[in-house]
Design a protein around this motif. Sequence first.
Motif, PDB file in Angstrom:
ATOM      1  N   TYR A 155      -4.565   4.403  -0.194  1.00 38.60           N
ATOM      2  CA  TYR A 155      -5.414   3.338  -0.679  1.00 38.60           C
ATOM      3  C   TYR A 155      -5.022   2.044   0.033  1.00 38.60           C
ATOM      4  O   TYR A 155      -3.978   1.957   0.673  1.00 38.60           O
ATOM      5  CB  TYR A 155      -5.290   3.190  -2.205  1.00 38.60           C
ATOM      6  CG  TYR A 155      -3.894   2.869  -2.683  1.00 38.60           C
ATOM      7  CD1 TYR A 155      -3.505   1.550  -2.905  1.00 38.60           C
ATOM      8  CD2 TYR A 155      -2.955   3.872  -2.892  1.00 38.60           C
ATOM      9  CE1 TYR A 155      -2.222   1.252  -3.345  1.00 38.60           C
ATOM     10  CE2 TYR A 155      -1.688   3.587  -3.326  1.00 38.60           C
ATOM     11  CZ  TYR A 155      -1.311   2.278  -3.554  1.00 38.60           C
ATOM     12  OH  TYR A 155      -0.046   1.983  -3.974  1.00 38.60           O
ATOM     13  N   ILE A 156      -5.881   1.057  -0.091  1.00 39.84           N
ATOM     14  CA  ILE A 156      -5.622  -0.250   0.508  1.00 39.84           C
ATOM     15  C   ILE A 156      -5.327  -1.220  -0.625  1.00 39.84           C
ATOM     16  O   ILE A 156      -6.049  -1.267  -1.625  1.00 39.84           O
ATOM     17  CB  ILE A 156      -6.813  -0.717   1.354  1.00 39.84           C
ATOM     18  CG1 ILE A 156      -6.960   0.221   2.551  1.00 39.84           C
ATOM     19  CG2 ILE A 156      -6.635  -2.159   1.791  1.00 39.84           C
ATOM     20  CD1 ILE A 156      -8.140  -0.066   3.435  1.00 39.84           C
ATOM     21  N   GLU A 157      -4.266  -1.989  -0.441  1.00 40.36           N
ATOM     22  CA  GLU A 157      -3.858  -2.938  -1.463  1.00 40.36           C
ATOM     23  C   GLU A 157      -3.700  -4.314  -0.826  1.00 40.36           C
ATOM     24  O   GLU A 157      -3.160  -4.444   0.264  1.00 40.36           O
ATOM     25  CB  GLU A 157      -2.527  -2.496  -2.088  1.00 40.36           C
ATOM     26  CG  GLU A 157      -2.062  -3.373  -3.217  1.00 40.36           C
ATOM     27  CD  GLU A 157      -0.789  -2.838  -3.873  1.00 40.36           C
ATOM     28  OE1 GLU A 157      -0.496  -3.322  -4.978  1.00 40.36           O
ATOM     29  OE2 GLU A 157      -0.118  -1.970  -3.304  1.00 40.36           O
ATOM     30  N   ARG A 158      -4.205  -5.316  -1.518  1.00 37.47           N
ATOM     31  CA  ARG A 158      -4.007  -6.707  -1.085  1.00 37.47           C
ATOM     32  C   ARG A 158      -2.875  -7.296  -1.918  1.00 37.47           C
ATOM     33  O   ARG A 158      -2.972  -7.371  -3.137  1.00 37.47           O
ATOM     34  CB  ARG A 158      -5.284  -7.522  -1.280  1.00 37.47           C
ATOM     35  CG  ARG A 158      -6.396  -7.110  -0.350  1.00 37.47           C
ATOM     36  CD  ARG A 158      -7.593  -8.061  -0.474  1.00 37.47           C
ATOM     37  NE  ARG A 158      -8.715  -7.553   0.271  1.00 37.47           N
ATOM     38  CZ  ARG A 158      -8.947  -7.826   1.547  1.00 37.47           C
ATOM     39  NH1 ARG A 158      -8.146  -8.629   2.193  1.00 37.47           N
ATOM     40  NH2 ARG A 158      -9.997  -7.320   2.157  1.00 37.47           N
ATOM     41  N   PRO A 183      -2.311 -16.194   3.610  1.00 37.22           N
ATOM     42  CA  PRO A 183      -3.296 -15.207   3.151  1.00 37.22           C
ATOM     43  C   PRO A 183      -2.602 -13.945   2.645  1.00 37.22           C
ATOM     44  O   PRO A 183      -1.480 -13.637   3.048  1.00 37.22           O
ATOM     45  CB  PRO A 183      -4.128 -14.910   4.401  1.00 37.22           C
ATOM     46  CG  PRO A 183      -3.853 -16.031   5.336  1.00 37.22           C
ATOM     47  CD  PRO A 183      -2.505 -16.573   5.008  1.00 37.22           C
ATOM     48  N   PRO A 184      -3.268 -13.202   1.772  1.00 38.27           N
ATOM     49  CA  PRO A 184      -2.648 -11.986   1.233  1.00 38.27           C
ATOM     50  C   PRO A 184      -2.422 -10.939   2.327  1.00 38.27           C
ATOM     51  O   PRO A 184      -3.176 -10.870   3.302  1.00 38.27           O
ATOM     52  CB  PRO A 184      -3.647 -11.486   0.197  1.00 38.27           C
ATOM     53  CG  PRO A 184      -4.920 -12.143   0.535  1.00 38.27           C
ATOM     54  CD  PRO A 184      -4.601 -13.418   1.246  1.00 38.27           C
ATOM     55  N   ALA A 185      -1.388 -10.145   2.160  1.00 40.17           N
ATOM     56  CA  ALA A 185      -1.121  -9.044   3.075  1.00 40.17           C
ATOM     57  C   ALA A 185      -2.029  -7.880   2.686  1.00 40.17           C
ATOM     58  O   ALA A 185      -2.174  -7.555   1.510  1.00 40.17           O
ATOM     59  CB  ALA A 185       0.343  -8.634   2.992  1.00 40.17           C
ATOM     60  N   ALA A 212       0.889   1.181   6.738  1.00 40.56           N
ATOM     61  CA  ALA A 212       0.472   0.275   7.807  1.00 40.56           C
ATOM     62  C   ALA A 212       0.115  -1.083   7.225  1.00 40.56           C
ATOM     63  O   ALA A 212      -0.338  -1.191   6.088  1.00 40.56           O
ATOM     64  CB  ALA A 212      -0.737   0.853   8.549  1.00 40.56           C
ATOM     65  N   ASN A 213       0.332  -2.113   8.032  1.00 41.43           N
ATOM     66  CA  ASN A 213      -0.067  -3.468   7.685  1.00 41.43           C
ATOM     67  C   ASN A 213      -1.401  -3.733   8.374  1.00 41.43           C
ATOM     68  O   ASN A 213      -1.484  -3.728   9.603  1.00 41.43           O
ATOM     69  CB  ASN A 213       0.995  -4.464   8.141  1.00 41.43           C
ATOM     70  CG  ASN A 213       0.692  -5.873   7.678  1.00 41.43           C
ATOM     71  OD1 ASN A 213      -0.435  -6.179   7.316  1.00 41.43           O
ATOM     72  ND2 ASN A 213       1.693  -6.717   7.684  1.00 41.43           N
ATOM     73  N   LEU A 214      -2.445  -3.940   7.589  1.00 40.35           N
ATOM     74  CA  LEU A 214      -3.804  -4.129   8.121  1.00 40.35           C
ATOM     75  C   LEU A 214      -4.235  -5.597   8.078  1.00 40.35           C
ATOM     76  O   LEU A 214      -5.422  -5.897   8.232  1.00 40.35           O
ATOM     77  CB  LEU A 214      -4.794  -3.279   7.316  1.00 40.35           C
ATOM     78  CG  LEU A 214      -4.471  -1.796   7.171  1.00 40.35           C
ATOM     79  CD1 LEU A 214      -5.475  -1.132   6.240  1.00 40.35           C
ATOM     80  CD2 LEU A 214      -4.447  -1.109   8.513  1.00 40.35           C
TER      81      LEU A 214
END
Length: 167
Positions: free
Chosen positions: A2-5, A12-14, A33-35
């Motif tokens: 999943y993608i999490e902010r 800005p949020p990671a 991964a860092n997106l």
Amino acid sequence: MYIERVPNRNSPPAVLLRESYREGKKVRKRTLANLSKLPDEAVDGLKILLKGGKAIEDIEEAFNIVRSRPHGHVAAVLGTIKKIGLDSIISGENTRNRRLVLSMIAALIIAPKSKLATARGLQEATKLSSLGERLGLSGTDEDELYLAMDWLLSRQEEIEKSLASIH
């Protein structure tokens, strides 16, 4: 996955691609991964893919337009009719006859045609615009339009009095 902010204090949020797993009875998560450097559109597309959706390159590929009916002029004419109160002057109740009369008035303003052509323009198979849908008219024929005109004639005196009382 999943993608999490993850919020950062002054920046800005990671945006992180994460995976959750169990270690005994505890649920843990690991960052894959860092997106953060990706544009928001790419992150949104990746979210859709992770949920089992499909990504498309061009929005035009997603739709197959079978038929498109004009609507803006219908909305403008019906909105003006309502704003000036003509619908209420014709009849205080939202009856089928009132809607038929309003459809004939709108059709005359939009594209003047015969009653037969107006009736055909309101029918499902031969619609010319969204007029029939907006007024809730289906299965209309020219005979019904003529009957609505007769109904309107029977209300003529009352309509004239309403119009005369407007300053």
